[in-house]
Design a protein around this motif. Structure first.
Motif, PDB file in Angstrom:
ATOM      1  N   LEU A 159       0.626  -1.561   0.459  1.00 37.11           N
ATOM      2  CA  LEU A 159      -0.109  -0.188  -0.047  1.00 37.11           C
ATOM      3  C   LEU A 159       1.071   1.431   0.237  1.00 37.11           C
ATOM      4  CD1 LEU A 159      -2.655  -0.990   2.233  1.00 37.11           C
ATOM      5  CD2 LEU A 159      -3.005  -0.501   0.500  1.00 37.11           C
ATOM      6  N   PHE A 160       2.183   1.230   0.904  1.00 34.12           N
ATOM      7  CA  PHE A 160       2.726   2.162   1.069  1.00 34.12           C
ATOM      8  C   PHE A 160       3.642   3.012  -0.490  1.00 34.12           C
ATOM      9  CE2 PHE A 160       6.476   4.256   2.268  1.00 34.12           C
ATOM     10  CZ  PHE A 160       6.386   5.773   2.492  1.00 34.12           C
ATOM     11  N   PHE A 161       4.069   2.331  -1.530  1.00 35.34           N
ATOM     12  CA  PHE A 161       4.694   2.358  -2.314  1.00 35.34           C
ATOM     13  C   PHE A 161       4.008   2.883  -3.337  1.00 35.34           C
ATOM     14  CE2 PHE A 161       7.767  -0.032   0.196  1.00 35.34           C
ATOM     15  CZ  PHE A 161       9.008   0.985   0.293  1.00 35.34           C
ATOM     16  N   PRO A 162       2.664   2.272  -3.743  1.00 37.94           N
ATOM     17  CA  PRO A 162       2.212   2.386  -4.727  1.00 37.94           C
ATOM     18  C   PRO A 162       1.318   3.475  -4.535  1.00 37.94           C
ATOM     19  CG  PRO A 162       1.452   0.032  -4.132  1.00 37.94           C
ATOM     20  CD  PRO A 162       2.375   1.161  -3.207  1.00 37.94           C
TER      21      PRO A 162
ATOM     22  N   ALA B 137      -5.918   5.998  -2.852  1.00 36.78           N
ATOM     23  CA  ALA B 137      -4.587   5.421  -1.886  1.00 36.78           C
ATOM     24  C   ALA B 137      -3.989   5.674  -0.526  1.00 36.78           C
ATOM     25  CB  ALA B 137      -3.272   5.323  -3.178  1.00 36.78           C
ATOM     26  N   VAL B 138      -4.000   7.450  -0.457  1.00 35.53           N
ATOM     27  CA  VAL B 138      -3.816   7.978   1.057  1.00 35.53           C
ATOM     28  C   VAL B 138      -4.869   7.484   1.842  1.00 35.53           C
ATOM     29  CG1 VAL B 138      -4.269   9.814   2.336  1.00 35.53           C
ATOM     30  CG2 VAL B 138      -2.972   9.724   0.392  1.00 35.53           C
ATOM     31  N   ALA B 139      -6.597   6.811   1.688  1.00 37.40           N
ATOM     32  CA  ALA B 139      -7.398   6.638   2.167  1.00 37.40           C
ATOM     33  C   ALA B 139      -7.803   4.955   2.797  1.00 37.40           C
ATOM     34  CB  ALA B 139      -8.461   6.705   1.717  1.00 37.40           C
ATOM     35  N   ALA B 140      -6.746   4.634   1.666  1.00 36.38           N
ATOM     36  CA  ALA B 140      -6.339   3.021   2.060  1.00 36.38           C
ATOM     37  C   ALA B 140      -5.766   2.732   2.837  1.00 36.38           C
ATOM     38  CB  ALA B 140      -5.892   2.073   0.891  1.00 36.38           C
ATOM     39  N   LEU B 141      -4.694   3.668   3.043  1.00 36.55           N
ATOM     40  CA  LEU B 141      -3.114   3.643   3.927  1.00 36.55           C
ATOM     41  C   LEU B 141      -3.876   3.645   5.551  1.00 36.55           C
ATOM     42  CD1 LEU B 141       0.145   3.275   3.947  1.00 36.55           C
ATOM     43  CD2 LEU B 141       0.164   4.873   3.812  1.00 36.55           C
TER      44      LEU B 141
ATOM     45  N   ARG C 215       2.124  11.445  -8.984  1.00 41.22           N
ATOM     46  CA  ARG C 215       1.518  11.335 -10.434  1.00 41.22           C
ATOM     47  C   ARG C 215       0.698  12.972 -10.327  1.00 41.22           C
ATOM     48  NH1 ARG C 215       2.119  10.279 -14.925  1.00 41.22           N
ATOM     49  NH2 ARG C 215       0.531   9.073 -15.612  1.00 41.22           N
ATOM     50  N   ALA C 216       0.047  12.605  -9.288  1.00 46.13           N
ATOM     51  CA  ALA C 216      -1.240  13.873  -8.812  1.00 46.13           C
ATOM     52  C   ALA C 216      -0.561  15.061  -8.771  1.00 46.13           C
ATOM     53  CB  ALA C 216      -2.413  12.766  -7.748  1.00 46.13           C
ATOM     54  N   VAL C 217       0.777  15.418  -8.228  1.00 49.78           N
ATOM     55  CA  VAL C 217       1.425  16.471  -8.470  1.00 49.78           C
ATOM     56  C   VAL C 217       2.315  16.547 -10.467  1.00 49.78           C
ATOM     57  CG1 VAL C 217       3.461  17.602  -7.193  1.00 49.78           C
ATOM     58  CG2 VAL C 217       2.225  16.454  -6.198  1.00 49.78           C
ATOM     59  N   THR C 218       2.559  15.800 -10.336  1.00 46.61           N
ATOM     60  CA  THR C 218       3.419  16.056 -11.649  1.00 46.61           C
ATOM     61  C   THR C 218       3.390  15.859 -12.559  1.00 46.61           C
ATOM     62  OG1 THR C 218       4.455  13.667 -11.393  1.00 46.61           O
ATOM     63  CG2 THR C 218       5.809  15.057 -10.444  1.00 46.61           C
ATOM     64  N   ALA C 219       1.409  15.167 -12.783  1.00 44.87           N
ATOM     65  CA  ALA C 219       1.139  15.160 -14.273  1.00 44.87           C
ATOM     66  C   ALA C 219      -0.236  15.194 -13.884  1.00 44.87           C
ATOM     67  CB  ALA C 219       1.451  14.002 -14.662  1.00 44.87           C
ATOM     68  N   PHE C 220      -0.947  16.714 -12.827  1.00 48.23           N
ATOM     69  CA  PHE C 220      -2.038  16.590 -12.428  1.00 48.23           C
ATOM     70  C   PHE C 220      -2.777  16.312 -13.437  1.00 48.23           C
ATOM     71  CE2 PHE C 220      -5.791  19.226 -11.235  1.00 48.23           C
ATOM     72  CZ  PHE C 220      -6.388  18.376  -9.916  1.00 48.23           C
ATOM     73  N   SER C 221      -4.319  15.682 -12.511  1.00 45.12           N
ATOM     74  CA  SER C 221      -5.421  15.140 -13.349  1.00 45.12           C
ATOM     75  C   SER C 221      -6.257  15.367 -12.157  1.00 45.12           C
ATOM     76  CB  SER C 221      -5.524  14.248 -14.835  1.00 45.12           C
ATOM     77  OG  SER C 221      -5.244  13.161 -13.831  1.00 45.12           O
ATOM     78  N   LEU C 222      -7.667  15.097 -13.123  1.00 43.54           N
ATOM     79  CA  LEU C 222      -9.068  14.667 -11.680  1.00 43.54           C
ATOM     80  C   LEU C 222      -8.564  13.301 -11.009  1.00 43.54           C
ATOM     81  CD1 LEU C 222     -11.219  15.313 -10.418  1.00 43.54           C
ATOM     82  CD2 LEU C 222     -12.355  14.739 -11.749  1.00 43.54           C
ATOM     83  N   ASP C 223      -7.994  12.237 -12.288  1.00 41.16           N
ATOM     84  CA  ASP C 223      -7.767  10.719 -12.054  1.00 41.16           C
ATOM     85  C   ASP C 223      -6.912  10.756 -11.324  1.00 41.16           C
ATOM     86  OD1 ASP C 223      -9.884  10.272 -13.880  1.00 41.16           O
ATOM     87  OD2 ASP C 223      -9.090   9.736 -15.651  1.00 41.16           O
ATOM     88  N   ASN C 224      -6.091  11.088 -11.710  1.00 45.22           N
ATOM     89  CA  ASN C 224      -4.735  10.950 -10.817  1.00 45.22           C
ATOM     90  C   ASN C 224      -5.123  11.759  -9.159  1.00 45.22           C
ATOM     91  OD1 ASN C 224      -2.839   9.771 -13.030  1.00 45.22           O
ATOM     92  ND2 ASN C 224      -1.835  12.020 -13.515  1.00 45.22           N
TER      93      ASN C 224
END
Length: 145
Positions: A26-29, A52-56, A36-45
């Motif tokens: 869970l941590f590495f993904p 992923a943060v919620a799952a962690l 990806r959300a920071v470097t290639a921002f999109s709603l999907d990312n």
């Protein structure tokens, strides 16, 4: 039930499936999705990173909640043990112990519990680690979560 080889240095419990498989999976993904959300921002990312943060967070809470319940059970068990072993003056002070102190004292043998508890209540130890380190005759706990 008692494991004479258990002591302060080796009493921590590791659950390989939790600590060495599920957490890294869970941590590495999560790090990747945040990247990806920071470097290639999109709603999907952003949604993938949020998921992923919620799952962690859920993973950590799934570990912390049972540990909290375990601490409450330890407090109950130790209170019952103390009621049997303590002189009347010390029985009256059981309520002054913090949950962390109860957790540390659970490892003290019956023979040293009274004296160690007096030291704890007199301000000698505040946290579970220092209480555990003060235990001379370790009482193993092999059934914890």
């Amino acid at each position: 039930m008692n494991n004479p080889s258990q002591n302060f240095d080796n009493h921590a419990k590791f659950v390989p499936a939790f600590h060495f498989i599920a957490f890294p999976l869970l941590f590495f993904p999560t790090l990747f999705f945040l990247y990806r959300a920071v470097t290639a921002f999109s709603l999907d990312n952003l949604m993938m990173a949020s998921f992923a943060v919620a799952a962690l967070i859920v993973m950590f809470l799934a570990r912390l909640f049972p540990l909290g319940v375990q601490d409450r059970v330890i407090k109950l068990e130790e209170t019952l043990r103390m009621q049997e072993l303590f002189p009347d003056d010390l029985k009256a002070r059981i309520g002054e112990l913090s949950p962390a102190q109860f957790v540390g004292l659970r490892f003290a043998s019956d023979g040293e519990l009274v004296d160690l508890t007096r030291k704890v209540l007199d301000g000698g130890f505040d946290d579970r680690k220092s209480v555990k380190q003060a235990v001379k005759n370790w009482r193993a706990d092999n059934v914890r979560i």
